[in-house]
Design a protein around this motif. Sequence first.
Motif, short mmCIF file in Angstrom:
data_model
loop_
_atom_site.label_atom_id
_atom_site.label_comp_id
_atom_site.label_asym_id
_atom_site.label_seq_id
_atom_site.Cartn_x
_atom_site.Cartn_y
_atom_site.Cartn_z
N UNK A 291 23.25 43.75 -70.82
CA UNK A 291 24.61 44.01 -71.29
C UNK A 291 24.59 45.12 -72.34
N UNK A 292 23.64 45.05 -73.27
CA UNK A 292 23.54 46.06 -74.32
C UNK A 292 23.27 47.43 -73.73
N UNK A 293 22.35 47.52 -72.78
CA UNK A 293 22.03 48.81 -72.17
C UNK A 293 23.22 49.37 -71.39
N UNK A 294 23.99 48.50 -70.72
CA UNK A 294 25.19 48.95 -70.02
C UNK A 294 26.19 49.56 -71.01
N UNK A 295 26.39 48.87 -72.13
CA UNK A 295 27.34 49.36 -73.14
C UNK A 295 26.89 50.71 -73.69
N UNK B 108 18.83 53.89 -82.28
CA UNK B 108 17.46 53.47 -82.53
C UNK B 108 17.33 52.01 -82.09
N UNK B 109 16.41 51.77 -81.14
CA UNK B 109 16.23 50.43 -80.60
C UNK B 109 14.96 49.78 -81.16
N UNK C 16 18.82 45.99 -82.91
CA UNK C 16 17.61 45.18 -82.87
C UNK C 16 17.90 43.87 -82.15
N UNK C 17 16.96 43.44 -81.31
CA UNK C 17 17.10 42.18 -80.58
C UNK C 17 15.92 41.28 -80.93
N UNK D 297 23.13 44.92 -85.34
CA UNK D 297 23.65 46.28 -85.16
C UNK D 297 24.03 46.83 -86.53
N UNK D 298 23.40 47.93 -86.93
CA UNK D 298 23.63 48.46 -88.27
C UNK D 298 23.92 49.96 -88.23
N UNK D 299 24.60 50.43 -89.29
CA UNK D 299 24.87 51.85 -89.41
C UNK D 299 24.94 52.24 -90.88
#
Length: 219
Positions: free
Chosen positions: A76-80, A94-95, A138-139, A150-152
Motif C-alpha cells: 500500500x505504501x509503495x502504491x501511494x 527516504x525509506x 519507516x516501517x 512518517x516524518x518531515x
Amino acid sequence: FINHLSHELKTPLAIMMTNVERSLIEDENEKLKSSMQFQKNAIMELSHIMNIMLDISRMENKLTTADSESIRIDEIIFECVDEIIILNTNAYFDFNIDNTLDEITLTIAGNSRMIKLAVMNLIKNAVNFSSKENPSIEISASNNKVHIKISNDGNLLEDDEQLLLFRQSFRGKNSLAVKGFGLGLVFTHRIVNMHKGNLDYSVIEGNKNCFILSLPIAS
C-alpha cells in the motif's frame, strides 16, 4: 461537518468548471485532450472521496461490516508513493524498513481502499509540509502491530495546535500556504480507529514532525 465538507468539495469543482470553460474556447486538439484528461482525473478523485465517505458512514452506522481483506501494508505504501511521484516528479522519500519483517508481520486486515486513503493522506502531508529534506518513511513492528513512521522537516505544530489536530476543519499555522480545509487527517483518524489502530503526532529529534500509524497485524 457537512458545511466543512461542502467547502472541501467546492474547491475542486470550481477548478473543474474553470477548466471546462477554458476548454470550450480551445482550438488546439492537443490542449483539448490534455484538458479532458485533467477533467477525468479530477472526477475520479471526487468519486474516490465520495466512496470513502460512504464507506465510513456505513461502518459508523453499522449498516455494513468492514471488508476483511488481507492487506500488505508495505505494498500500500509503495502504491501511494508511486502515485504521488507521478503527480509530483520532485517528490523523493527516504525509506527504512526493518529487515526482520516478513510477509506475516506486514499483513493487516481491513478495508484496503480506506487504508490506502489513510496512508496516502499522511504521505501527501509529509511531502506538502517538508522544507528542505526528503520526507522519511519507516516501517517496523512490535506488540502485534505494524508501525508506519512518517516524518518531515517542515514547520512544527505548536502545543495547543496538536490538541486540535484530528478535529474537523482544523488547520495549523504551518498550513497557510497549502490548499485544503483540514479534513484529510479527520478522515485518516476515523479510518485508523475503525481498524483498531492508533495515529499519533509528535516532534522527534532534529525538530521534525512525526506521525506514527500503528495497525494490528492480521491474526
